[in-house]
Every structure is written in C-alpha cells, then in structure tokens.
Enzyme design. Structure first.
Site, PDB file in Angstrom:
ATOM      1  N   ASP A  33       0.814  -1.219   0.000  1.00 47.86           N
ATOM      2  CA  ASP A  33       0.000   0.000   0.000  1.00 47.86           C
ATOM      3  C   ASP A  33       0.846   1.267   0.000  1.00 47.86           C
ATOM      4  O   ASP A  33       0.468   2.294   0.569  1.00 47.86           O
ATOM      5  CB  ASP A  33      -0.969   0.010   1.202  1.00 47.86           C
ATOM      6  N   GLU A  34       1.992   1.213  -0.664  1.00 48.83           N
ATOM      7  CA  GLU A  34       2.885   2.372  -0.714  1.00 48.83           C
ATOM      8  C   GLU A  34       2.446   3.381  -1.771  1.00 48.83           C
ATOM      9  O   GLU A  34       2.950   4.509  -1.810  1.00 48.83           O
ATOM     10  CB  GLU A  34       4.316   1.927  -1.042  1.00 48.83           C
ATOM     11  N   LYS A  36       1.891   2.024  -5.215  1.00 46.70           N
ATOM     12  CA  LYS A  36       2.409   1.444  -6.468  1.00 46.70           C
ATOM     13  C   LYS A  36       1.462   1.724  -7.628  1.00 46.70           C
ATOM     14  O   LYS A  36       1.893   2.033  -8.737  1.00 46.70           O
ATOM     15  CB  LYS A  36       2.589  -0.078  -6.314  1.00 46.70           C
ATOM     16  N   GLY A  37       0.139   1.615  -7.340  1.00 52.61           N
ATOM     17  CA  GLY A  37      -0.847   1.814  -8.400  1.00 52.61           C
ATOM     18  C   GLY A  37      -0.730   3.190  -9.020  1.00 52.61           C
ATOM     19  O   GLY A  37      -0.741   3.340 -10.245  1.00 52.61           O
ATOM     20  N   HIS A  61      -4.814  -1.873  -5.567  1.00 52.10           N
ATOM     21  CA  HIS A  61      -4.095  -0.694  -6.058  1.00 52.10           C
ATOM     22  C   HIS A  61      -5.121   0.370  -6.423  1.00 52.10           C
ATOM     23  O   HIS A  61      -5.901   0.192  -7.351  1.00 52.10           O
ATOM     24  CB  HIS A  61      -3.232  -1.064  -7.279  1.00 52.10           C
ATOM     25  N   THR A 270       3.246 -12.778   2.580  1.00 57.64           N
ATOM     26  CA  THR A 270       2.332 -13.405   1.642  1.00 57.64           C
ATOM     27  C   THR A 270       3.051 -14.607   1.017  1.00 57.64           C
ATOM     28  O   THR A 270       4.166 -14.953   1.438  1.00 57.64           O
ATOM     29  CB  THR A 270       1.796 -12.379   0.618  1.00 57.64           C
ATOM     30  N   PRO A 335      -8.443  -1.099   9.069  1.00 56.72           N
ATOM     31  CA  PRO A 335      -7.560   0.037   9.368  1.00 56.72           C
ATOM     32  C   PRO A 335      -6.110  -0.432   9.283  1.00 56.72           C
ATOM     33  O   PRO A 335      -5.779  -1.519   9.752  1.00 56.72           O
ATOM     34  CB  PRO A 335      -7.906   0.411  10.811  1.00 56.72           C
TER      35      PRO A 335
HETATM   36  P1  GDP Z   1      -0.665   0.211  -3.613  1.00 59.22           P
HETATM   37  O1  GDP Z   1      -1.296  -1.053  -3.128  1.00 59.22           O
HETATM   38  O2  GDP Z   1       0.796   0.266  -3.355  1.00 59.22           O
HETATM   39  O3  GDP Z   1      -1.033   0.527  -5.034  1.00 59.22           O
HETATM   40  O4  GDP Z   1      -1.298   1.378  -2.711  1.00 59.22           O
HETATM   41  P2  GDP Z   1      -2.854   1.544  -2.338  1.00 59.22           P
HETATM   42  O5  GDP Z   1      -3.579   2.021  -3.528  1.00 59.22           O
HETATM   43  O6  GDP Z   1      -3.364   0.351  -1.629  1.00 59.22           O
HETATM   44  O7  GDP Z   1      -2.750   2.676  -1.222  1.00 59.22           O
HETATM   45  C1  GDP Z   1      -2.210   3.922  -1.480  1.00 59.22           C
HETATM   46  C2  GDP Z   1      -3.303   4.974  -1.253  1.00 59.22           C
HETATM   47  O8  GDP Z   1      -2.697   6.242  -1.171  1.00 59.22           O
HETATM   48  C3  GDP Z   1      -4.296   5.087  -2.404  1.00 59.22           C
HETATM   49  O9  GDP Z   1      -5.557   5.385  -1.869  1.00 59.22           O
HETATM   50  C4  GDP Z   1      -3.785   6.247  -3.239  1.00 59.22           C
HETATM   51  O10 GDP Z   1      -4.805   6.923  -3.952  1.00 59.22           O
HETATM   52  C5  GDP Z   1      -3.218   7.116  -2.166  1.00 59.22           C
HETATM   53  N1  GDP Z   1      -2.062   7.939  -2.554  1.00 59.22           N
HETATM   54  C6  GDP Z   1      -1.070   7.659  -3.435  1.00 59.22           C
HETATM   55  N2  GDP Z   1      -0.142   8.627  -3.418  1.00 59.22           N
HETATM   56  C7  GDP Z   1      -0.556   9.533  -2.516  1.00 59.22           C
HETATM   57  C8  GDP Z   1       0.001  10.745  -2.015  1.00 59.22           C
HETATM   58  O11 GDP Z   1       1.074  11.177  -2.387  1.00 59.22           O
HETATM   59  N3  GDP Z   1      -0.716  11.412  -1.065  1.00 59.22           N
HETATM   60  C9  GDP Z   1      -1.905  10.958  -0.581  1.00 59.22           C
HETATM   61  N4  GDP Z   1      -2.513  11.668   0.344  1.00 59.22           N
HETATM   62  N5  GDP Z   1      -2.452   9.809  -1.025  1.00 59.22           N
HETATM   63  C10 GDP Z   1      -1.777   9.106  -1.962  1.00 59.22           C
HETATM   64  P1  IMO Z   2      -0.811  -4.255  -2.206  1.00 54.19           P
HETATM   65  O1  IMO Z   2      -0.429  -4.750  -3.565  1.00 54.19           O
HETATM   66  C1  IMO Z   2      -0.969  -4.709   2.146  1.00 54.19           C
HETATM   67  C2  IMO Z   2      -0.775  -8.813   3.703  1.00 54.19           C
HETATM   68  C3  IMO Z   2      -2.081  -9.216   4.370  1.00 54.19           C
HETATM   69  C4  IMO Z   2      -1.576 -10.209   5.397  1.00 54.19           C
HETATM   70  C5  IMO Z   2      -0.433 -10.899   4.654  1.00 54.19           C
HETATM   71  C6  IMO Z   2      -0.797 -12.234   4.040  1.00 54.19           C
HETATM   72  O2  IMO Z   2      -2.140  -3.584  -2.170  1.00 54.19           O
HETATM   73  O3  IMO Z   2       0.286  -3.452  -1.605  1.00 54.19           O
HETATM   74  P2  IMO Z   2      -2.340 -12.921   1.983  1.00 54.19           P
HETATM   75  O4  IMO Z   2      -3.802 -12.681   1.737  1.00 54.19           O
HETATM   76  O5  IMO Z   2      -1.454 -12.370   0.924  1.00 54.19           O
HETATM   77  O6  IMO Z   2      -2.025 -14.346   2.304  1.00 54.19           O
HETATM   78  O7  IMO Z   2      -2.034 -12.106   3.344  1.00 54.19           O
HETATM   79  O8  IMO Z   2      -0.021 -10.012   3.630  1.00 54.19           O
HETATM   80  N1  IMO Z   2      -0.924  -8.293   2.325  1.00 54.19           N
HETATM   81  C7  IMO Z   2      -0.952  -6.999   2.014  1.00 54.19           C
HETATM   82  N2  IMO Z   2      -0.919  -5.899   2.795  1.00 54.19           N
HETATM   83  N3  IMO Z   2      -1.014  -4.580   0.798  1.00 54.19           N
HETATM   84  C8  IMO Z   2      -1.029  -5.671   0.008  1.00 54.19           C
HETATM   85  O9  IMO Z   2      -0.998  -5.596  -1.334  1.00 54.19           O
HETATM   86  C9  IMO Z   2      -1.018  -6.950   0.607  1.00 54.19           C
HETATM   87  N4  IMO Z   2      -1.029  -8.196   0.126  1.00 54.19           N
HETATM   88  C10 IMO Z   2      -0.961  -9.015   1.180  1.00 54.19           C
HETATM   89  O10 IMO Z   2      -2.719  -8.112   4.972  1.00 54.19           O
HETATM   90  O11 IMO Z   2      -1.024  -9.530   6.496  1.00 54.19           O
HETATM   91 MG    MG Z   3      -2.769  -1.685  -1.800  1.00 51.42          MG
END
Ligand code: GDP
Ligand code: IMO
Ligand code: MG
Length: 457
Positions: A33-34, A36-37, A61, A270, A335
C-alpha cells in the site's frame, strides 16, 4: 471513453526517473500500500507493456484519475492508459470470478478491455475452496494459539493456491480453462480431496461446512472461461517477442518486499516473491533485462494484518496519520497499522529489490506534525542490531532507536517542483537518501496524477 492524462505525465517523467531506456520494475519496499498503483498509472503511458508477476487479488491498487478512483486487484494499473498492453504473468494467482468482475466493472466505467489484456496460460487459478481454506487456516491457527499466530490474510485464497501450485497434483492452471474434459477430470479429483480437508478444518473451527460439488464448480468456471478465453496466451513468448521488437516493459509489483515469502518478515508474509526478485520467475524474463527498479516508499510506515512492525505507533499521532492518509485497506477495508519510517527495514528492502531510485509517497500526510522520527537502528538484548533480523520474534521484541527531525507546517499538496517543498521536507528526504544510499527521484504530494513532484526536471 478513456481517462484524461493529467499534465505531469509527459515524456519528462521517464528521463527524470533515470529510466529513459530499458525495462523497469515498480516494487513496494515496505509492507504494501505504498502507492504502487499511482506510480504504475503515471508511467504506463510512457511504456508499451505493464506486467504483473506475483500475487493475486490480495493486492489493492487505488488509482485516482481526475475525480475518479479506480480500485484494481488483479488487472495491472496500466489498464487506464489506452495504449498499454497489460499482462498477468505466470507467477500471478488468478481468481477467475474476481477477474471477470473487475473486467465488467472497468468496462462499465468506460475503460476499454480487449486486446490490451493478456493472461498467462501458465498462471494458477484460485477457486472458492481456496478462499474458504484461507480463512479456516487462519481461524484454526488463531484458535490453537490463543489468537497470537494468525497471519491476518486477506482471505483471497492466495496461500492455499500457491501451496497447491507447489503440490502440483492439486493445482489447476489458466490453460486448463481451454480443455473442458481435462478441467472436469481435475476438478472431480481435487474437489473430493478439498472437501475432506475443509470439513476437518471447519470442524476444528466450530464452523458449518457445505461440501463443494465438482460439477457446479465446473459449470461456473466454464462460464467465466468463455469471458477470459480471448485474453489467454503464452505470456512469456509474448513478452520476449515484444522485447525483441524494441517494446518497453514495466513490471508491476503487488504486495511488497517485506511481505516476500523468502525475504520478508516470515511467517507474516504473503505466499509469493513480491520483491523484484520475483519478476523473473513470475514472467519468464531473465534478470539482466530489467535494468531499473523504482522502489515505492510511503513517507511513514503502514502494515495490514499480523506480524512485527518495530516502529508501530498506538497514539494520537498514529490516529492523525491514519485519518489524513486514509489508511484503510483497499482490499479488506481494515484500518492499517501506522508507524514512523523505518530506515533499517527500508535499506534492507532497497538492497533486496535492487532499487535504483525511490518514489517517496504520501509526503503530504506528514505536513503539520511538529516533529518527525526516523528509525536508524534497533536495540535487542542490550545489543545494537546492524542488519534487519530474520526472526519475527526478534523483530517483535526489539526497541527501535530514533533520530528526531523537525516537521513542516506547510501544506504541500499543490507543490509542483522539488524546490517548492519546505526546507524541513528537503532535510527529511536527504536523511533517507543518505541512510539508504538511493536517490529519491519522485515525491508524491497527493493521490492525483498531477500531485507528483519530479526531482530532476
Ligand atoms: P498500492 O497497493 O501500493 O497501489 O497502494 P494503495 O492504492 O493500496 O494505497 C495507497 C493509497 O494512497 C491510495 O488510496 C492512493 O490513492 C493514495 N495515494 C497515493 N499517493 C498519494 C500521495 O502522495 N498522497 C496521498 N494523500 N495519497 C496518496
Ligand atoms: P498491495 O499490492 C498490504 C498482507 C495481508 C496479510 C499478509 C498475508 O495492495 O500493496 P495474503 O492474503 O497475501 O495471504 O495475506 O499479507 N498483504 C498486504 N498488505 N497490501 C497488500 O498488497 C497486501 N497483500 C498481502 O494483509 O497480512
Ligand atoms: Mg494496496
């Protein structure tokens, strides 16, 4: 209708990232959840193919284009760029029901999905019984260990599917969707074994269990297969042909380096190689072809599910970061746990994934905090740990050592150039670069495409 391209994504982007030529990977360097998307979406318009190499619908993402938000789980984030071909490589585990749902959902939003989506015939399939098994395993373990052992999976069947891949005789691949008789025989054999295992697991968890019927599973799967059929191909061949034709590839990581099954915080990981090390086995493209790896890093730390997190906070600062950063899971809505940026973990992850540059995300979320902390070493049993330890128990019991730096008051959401960022934000970034030994080439100041500050323009 295809989404608008916002001003930031022009050809300066790849040059500024130091990625003007060659193939590249976008990989998370924390626990997921950094952002990447967002980064893949930005880069996709400048590249030809976007390729997922690992994971499955456990990934979530989120991509924001203008006022619209898209939540992608299996389909690569390049799907929002009209000219990119999006590939699900052999290393991905594919839930056909979820994939079809995503295709239908995106089409309803006006996104074109046709020849721009390719699915490897060697990828493995996730079935409903994998998801039931996933949830029951976590519950059974939690019950046996008084709640402490649960991994807290996403319940998307990822672990059981990869386990079946390793078992071989229990697995079904995408290519099997094209052979009805073969698929029927496999499902009859496998569903019988699964029913035995699941009934026992359910009993241990005091849960009711209705056995799966192989023929019903087959009929449902065949319906999905008809929708997926035009997209199925030999993806390794497709990618090698594209490389030979001079096309440029972007490998999109799902999950993240600290969740890597071999190198992450095992067993709280994972079930795939989600560091950049997985690119090669997960797509069939050899190591030397991928010359650039953009490490995606949140300006602080988050984690979903169980497992150690040395810099975790459980105070008002954590609450504030969670609310401002909207830190709730894209896949499960849970959360996210929140903490200060852990530079020891980051250096380890950057080395493993071979990060050639860092994109520092969600920097805007830190604005207004009077001071910021960076973890620069760990103390354990009176000793300073120089390296990121392998043992989850050590990680869970160590004490993080922090450097405290002044925060920045300014709202940075509309900053366009690196020089526009406040001095204290510059100092924070410099300390990260100095510790990790990798340049921050991009700073993200909001979810939108145009909320992206490029370092070298
Ligand atoms: P991913 O799994 O690495 O693609 O990340 P996620 O989409 O799960 O979570 C990142 C969240 O942060 C998403 O809701 C994005 O829309 C949001 N996001 C990405 N870049 C930024 C940023 O620079 N600032 C803020 N406030 N939100 C961001
Ligand atoms: P993205 O691509 C955050 C975590 C789960 C759990 C562990 C194992 O959005 O960054 P699993 O269902 O893969 O067997 O769960 O890994 N986990 C993630 N946490 N972002 C993800 O993907 C995750 N994919 C798996 O929460 O702790
Ligand atoms: Mg994510």
């Amino acid at each position: 209708m295809t989404p608008q391209t916002d001003p930031c994504c022009d050809s300066d982007l790849m040059r500024s990232l130091g990625m003007a030529t060659g193939h590249c990977a976008v990989v998370g360097l924390q626990w997921g959840d950094e952002g990447k998307g967002k980064v893949v979406d930005l880069m996709a318009s400048q590249l030809d193919l976007v390729v997922r190499y690992n994971g499955g619908a456990n990934a979530g993402h989120s991509v924001q284009v203008g006022d619209k938000r898209y939540a992608l789980h299996l389909i690569p984030s390049g799907i929002l760029s009209p000219d990119a071909i999006n590939v699900l490589g052999n290393g991905v585990v594919i839930d056909p029901a979820q994939l079809v749902k995503e295709i239908i959902g995106l089409r309803a939003e006006g996104i074109t999905i046709g020849d721009n989506l390719k699915i490897s015939d060697r990828a493995h399939l996730v079935f409903e019984y994998h998801k039931v098994q996933d949830v029951l395993y976590d519950q059974a373990l939690a019950k046996a260990m008084g709640g402490t052992a649960a991994i807290g999976t996403t319940g998307r069947g990822i672990g059981p599917c990869y386990a079946d891949k390793a078992l071989r005789s229990m697995a079904i691949r995408v290519g099997d969707l094209l052979d009805e008789a073969g698929l029927r025989a496999k499902l009859q054999r496998i569903v019988a074994v699964k029913n035995t295992v699941l009934a026992a697991l359910a009993k241990q968890c005091d849960q009711p269990f209705t056995p799966f019927d192989a023929d019903t599973v087959l009929q449902e799967t065949l319906k999905l297969a008809e929708i997926l059929r035009p997209h199925i191909c030999d993806s390794a061949h497709l990618l090698h042909t594209a490389i030979d034709a001079g096309k440029r590839l972007l490998f999109e990581g799902a999950n993240a380096t600290l969740l890597d099954i071999d190198h992450g915080t095992y067993p709280f990981v994972t079930s795939s190689n989600c560091s950049s090390l997985g690119v090669h086995t997960g797509t069939g493209i050899p190591g030397h072809k991928v010359t650039n790896v953009l490490g995606i890093v949140k300006a602080y730390q988050t984690r979903v599910g169980g497992g150690p997190m040395p810099t975790e906070l459980n105070d008002a600062t954590a609450e504030r970061i969670r609310e401002v950063g909207k830190e709730y899971g894209t896949t499960t809505g849970r959360p996210r746990r929140v903490g200060w940026l852990d530079l020891v973990a980051l250096k380890y992850a950057a080395q493993l994934s071979g990060a050639t540059g860092i994109a520092l995300m969600l920097m805007d979320v830190l604005s207004g905090l009077p001071e910021l902390k960076l973890c620069t070493s760990y103390q354990h049993n009176g000793k300073t740990l120089a390296n990121f330890p392998a043992d989850a128990n050590v990680l869970d019991t160590l004490t993080p050592v922090y450097e405290t730096v002044p925060g920045f008051e300014e709202n940075i959401e509309e900053c366009k150039r690196f020089d526009d960022l406040p001095d204290n934000a510059h100092a924070y970034i410099q300390r990260i670069e100095q510790f990790v030994g990798t340049h921050v080439v991009m700073v993200s100041v909001g979810p939108r495409r145009d909320q992206t500050v490029l370092r070298n323009v």
